[in-house]
Write an enzyme that holds these catalytic residues in place. Structure first.
Site, PDB file in Angstrom:
ATOM      1  N   HIS A 292      49.821  16.320  11.807  1.00 40.99           N
ATOM      2  CA  HIS A 292      51.417  15.650  11.464  1.00 40.99           C
ATOM      3  C   HIS A 292      51.658  14.526  12.201  1.00 40.99           C
ATOM      4  CE1 HIS A 292      55.675  16.029  11.653  1.00 40.99           C
ATOM      5  NE2 HIS A 292      55.540  16.888  10.790  1.00 40.99           N
ATOM      6  N   ASP A 348      53.307  23.142   5.692  1.00 38.37           N
ATOM      7  CA  ASP A 348      52.759  23.227   4.344  1.00 38.37           C
ATOM      8  C   ASP A 348      51.578  23.923   4.128  1.00 38.37           C
ATOM      9  OD1 ASP A 348      54.963  22.106   3.173  1.00 38.37           O
ATOM     10  OD2 ASP A 348      54.211  19.999   3.557  1.00 38.37           O
TER      11      ASP A 348
HETATM   12  N1  ACO Z   1      42.232  15.784   7.514  1.00 39.58           N
HETATM   13  C1  ACO Z   1      41.255  14.905   7.956  1.00 39.58           C
HETATM   14  N2  ACO Z   1      41.619  13.946   8.699  1.00 39.58           N
HETATM   15  C2  ACO Z   1      42.826  13.839   9.163  1.00 39.58           C
HETATM   16  C3  ACO Z   1      44.027  14.401   8.638  1.00 39.58           C
HETATM   17  C4  ACO Z   1      43.616  15.635   7.836  1.00 39.58           C
HETATM   18  N3  ACO Z   1      44.798  16.244   7.253  1.00 39.58           N
HETATM   19  N4  ACO Z   1      45.108  13.845   9.015  1.00 39.58           N
HETATM   20  C5  ACO Z   1      44.782  12.866   9.789  1.00 39.58           C
HETATM   21  N5  ACO Z   1      43.503  12.793   9.862  1.00 39.58           N
HETATM   22  C6  ACO Z   1      42.822  11.663  10.858  1.00 39.58           C
HETATM   23  C7  ACO Z   1      42.753  10.367  10.187  1.00 39.58           C
HETATM   24  O1  ACO Z   1      41.767  10.308   9.424  1.00 39.58           O
HETATM   25  C8  ACO Z   1      42.891   9.399  11.429  1.00 39.58           C
HETATM   26  O2  ACO Z   1      41.484   9.530  11.716  1.00 39.58           O
HETATM   27  P1  ACO Z   1      40.642   8.297  12.485  1.00 39.58           P
HETATM   28  O3  ACO Z   1      41.779   7.869  13.493  1.00 39.58           O
HETATM   29  O4  ACO Z   1      39.405   8.643  13.157  1.00 39.58           O
HETATM   30  O5  ACO Z   1      40.795   7.067  11.750  1.00 39.58           O
HETATM   31  C9  ACO Z   1      43.558  10.363  12.300  1.00 39.58           C
HETATM   32  O6  ACO Z   1      43.552  11.723  11.820  1.00 39.58           O
HETATM   33  C10 ACO Z   1      45.039   9.683  12.561  1.00 39.58           C
HETATM   34  O7  ACO Z   1      45.666  10.055  10.913  1.00 39.58           O
HETATM   35  P2  ACO Z   1      46.937   9.451  10.523  1.00 39.58           P
HETATM   36  O8  ACO Z   1      46.946   9.240   9.030  1.00 39.58           O
HETATM   37  O9  ACO Z   1      46.869   7.821  11.147  1.00 39.58           O
HETATM   38  O10 ACO Z   1      48.043   9.977  11.102  1.00 39.58           O
HETATM   39  P3  ACO Z   1      49.360   9.849  10.488  1.00 39.58           P
HETATM   40  O11 ACO Z   1      50.248  10.377  11.856  1.00 39.58           O
HETATM   41  O12 ACO Z   1      49.706   8.705  10.125  1.00 39.58           O
HETATM   42  O13 ACO Z   1      49.478  10.967   9.136  1.00 39.58           O
HETATM   43  C11 ACO Z   1      49.659  12.935   8.011  1.00 39.58           C
HETATM   44  C12 ACO Z   1      50.283  12.143   9.435  1.00 39.58           C
HETATM   45  C13 ACO Z   1      50.361  11.770   7.013  1.00 39.58           C
HETATM   46  C14 ACO Z   1      50.605  14.184   7.952  1.00 39.58           C
HETATM   47  C15 ACO Z   1      48.323  13.226   8.051  1.00 39.58           C
HETATM   48  O14 ACO Z   1      47.933  14.106   9.128  1.00 39.58           O
HETATM   49  C16 ACO Z   1      47.796  13.662   6.592  1.00 39.58           C
HETATM   50  O15 ACO Z   1      47.633  13.049   5.633  1.00 39.58           O
HETATM   51  N6  ACO Z   1      47.707  15.261   6.489  1.00 39.58           N
HETATM   52  C17 ACO Z   1      47.467  15.959   5.180  1.00 39.58           C
HETATM   53  C18 ACO Z   1      48.867  15.753   4.228  1.00 39.58           C
HETATM   54  C19 ACO Z   1      49.837  16.609   4.821  1.00 39.58           C
HETATM   55  O16 ACO Z   1      49.653  17.976   5.064  1.00 39.58           O
HETATM   56  N7  ACO Z   1      51.153  16.320   4.855  1.00 39.58           N
HETATM   57  C20 ACO Z   1      52.295  17.232   5.127  1.00 39.58           C
HETATM   58  C21 ACO Z   1      52.938  16.505   6.514  1.00 39.58           C
HETATM   59  S1  ACO Z   1      53.932  17.906   7.038  1.00 39.58           S
HETATM   60  C22 ACO Z   1      55.174  17.483   6.012  1.00 39.58           C
HETATM   61  O17 ACO Z   1      55.452  16.461   5.350  1.00 39.58           O
HETATM   62  C23 ACO Z   1      55.865  18.635   5.826  1.00 39.58           C
END
Ligand code: ACO
Length: 406
Positions: A292, A348
């Site tokens: 998140h 979620d």
């Molecule tokens: N699985 C694996 N790695 C992940 C995940 C994940 N679910 N989420 C983040 N990471 C990693 C990224 O690869 C990144 O790694 P790095 O720094 O080594 O390159 C690091 O964690 C940071 O990720 P970002 O994408 O920069 O984090 P951000 O805060 O922008 O993204 C998000 C948040 C979009 C929710 C992300 O965690 C994700 O895509 N999760 C999966 C989708 C999801 O569950 N979305 C629902 C969110 S809750 C809602 O909207 C109600």
């Protein structure tokens, strides 16, 4: 071609600092020099509005609606009271709630052309797309627009259960359900949806699902609603904008994507393979329902959702996927990658499991999220009307070619 230049130059500027009621201090950028832009890709550190509706402490895993923790609200108040709280800032007394819900229930209908329009849409369209089409149609209808912003917000919230149920049923080839006189928001949503009175458990669990998803400050869809609303567009049009942002798998589409992921994994012995995929730098796969932007410790909604899953699955015996989800969660939470990246289940992760146990099919999950979030969206829309928010118009870091001759 990327024309971006890197530079080691540093720049300092004195800006006033304000202490917020809760959370981070605010640097007031209104006096920022005109010849500089502040770059914050993804707006990770940017406060782009003032709002009194919701507060999240990502480090502590706290979520407050108008100051009240969401877990307590879930236990003690129904979703109808939460709508009132979000819109107007205080929990309603019994008398106020009666007046409010009378108004809400009276608006739980849509014009006939919505039914006609629905019939023209193919049944294989995604329910979110159908919902968007219906909301867009309402945005073009002056007779649906109300001068009083409070009345407008209430009307839109009132119409959503029917619009969401129509969208879900149409995608399953089923005709809409009509109710002569709506009397309870959540129960009537379930009747519109399933054409039968829900069990007490289903009613209660849905009520909590709606409360858990009702509001979450400046997430992608609320931010989109605010940007759209700041141009003065009507509330239905702003709602349509928010719906488009919610649909994506990085946001509200995550519960659908999470169920697809659990089904693809299938059995517990394949969990390590998927954990490795999620960690790989070369594989775009991510664990859906994990991570998140704001929560770095726990998503308080995920805990409540997990306990709701226990409640409903006790009755439905739909254990295998729930067992798989719990195993995957345990393995991920023990993995150094997920620990160091501070990745935890978000709301979620278990919401698809709960919804499916209650008879909602995967591709309709995001429409339930949309129904819940409409109270939050409309609270922000109302706040903007009251605060006369200026048009939201950021700048950019231009990386294209310099001016050139043709
Ligand atoms: N699985 C694996 N790695 C992940 C995940 C994940 N679910 N989420 C983040 N990471 C990693 C990224 O690869 C990144 O790694 P790095 O720094 O080594 O390159 C690091 O964690 C940071 O990720 P970002 O994408 O920069 O984090 P951000 O805060 O922008 O993204 C998000 C948040 C979009 C929710 C992300 O965690 C994700 O895509 N999760 C999966 C989708 C999801 O569950 N979305 C629902 C969110 S809750 C809602 O909207 C109600």
């Amino acid at each position: 071609m990327n024309h971006a230049k890197t530079t080691s130059q540093r720049f300092s500027v004195e800006l006033p600092v304000y202490q917020a009621n809760l959370g981070c201090a605010i640097l007031d950028g209104s006096g920022f020099p005109d010849n500089y832009y502040f770059q914050d890709l993804g707006l990770k550190h940017t406060s782009f509005c003032q709002s009194a509706i919701c507060y999240i402490d990502g480090a502590q895993g706290t979520l407050l609606y108008r100051g009240y923790p969401v877990e307590s609200l879930c236990r003690q108040y129904t979703y109808e009271s939460i709508i009132y709280l979000l819109l107007f800032g205080e929990l309603p007394s019994k008398r106020v709630l009666t007046t409010f819900t009378r108004k809400l229930h009276a608006d739980m209908s849509v014009p006939d052309y919505c039914y006609q329009l629905l019939e023209t849409l193919p049944h294989d369209h995604h329910p979110m797309g159908i919902l968007l089409t219906l909301v867009s149609a309402l945005s073009a209808d002056d007779t649906q627009l109300l001068d009083d912003p409070d009345d407008m917000a209430i009307r839109i919230i009132a119409q959503m259960p029917l619009l969401v149920a129509m969208s879900q049923r149409h995608a399953k080839g089923l005709p809409p359900v009509r109710i002569a006189k709506p009397t309870e928001y959540v129960e009537d949503f379930l009747i519109y949806l399933q054409d039968q009175r829900p069990s007490t458990l289903a009613h209660q669990v849905f009520d909590r699902i709606l409360t858990l998803h009702a509001e979450h400050e400046q997430n992608a869809s609320t931010c989109t609603l605010r940007v759209s609303g700041s141009t003065g567009t009507n509330a239905y049009a702003a709602l349509a904008a928010a719906l488009t942002a919610l649909w994506g798998p990085a946001h509200g589409g995550a519960n659908e994507a999470c169920m697809a992921m659990l089904e693809a994994i299938g059995t517990c012995d394949r969990i390590p393979e998927y954990i490795e995929k999620a960690k790989s730098k070369t594989d775009p796969f991510r664990l859906m329902g994990f991570g998140h932007r704001v929560y770095r410790n726990r998503d308080p909604r995920a805990d409540v959702m997990k306990s709701l899953a226990r409640d409903v699955l006790d009755h439905k015996q739909d254990e295998p996927l729930f067992r798989l989800a719990r195993s995957l969660e345990k393995r991920a939470l023990e993995d150094p990658y997920f620990i160091s990246h501070q990745l935890y289940p978000n709301v979620d992760y278990y919401s698809g499991i709960v919804q499916r146990a209650l008879g909602i099919d995967c591709q309709s999950f995001t429409t339930v999220f949309a129904l819940a979030r409409t109270s939050g969206w409309m609270s922000h829309w109302l706040e903007m009307q009251r605060d006369r928010t200026p048009i939201i118009r950021p700048r950019q870091h231009y990386i294209g070619p310099r001016q050139r001759d043709l």
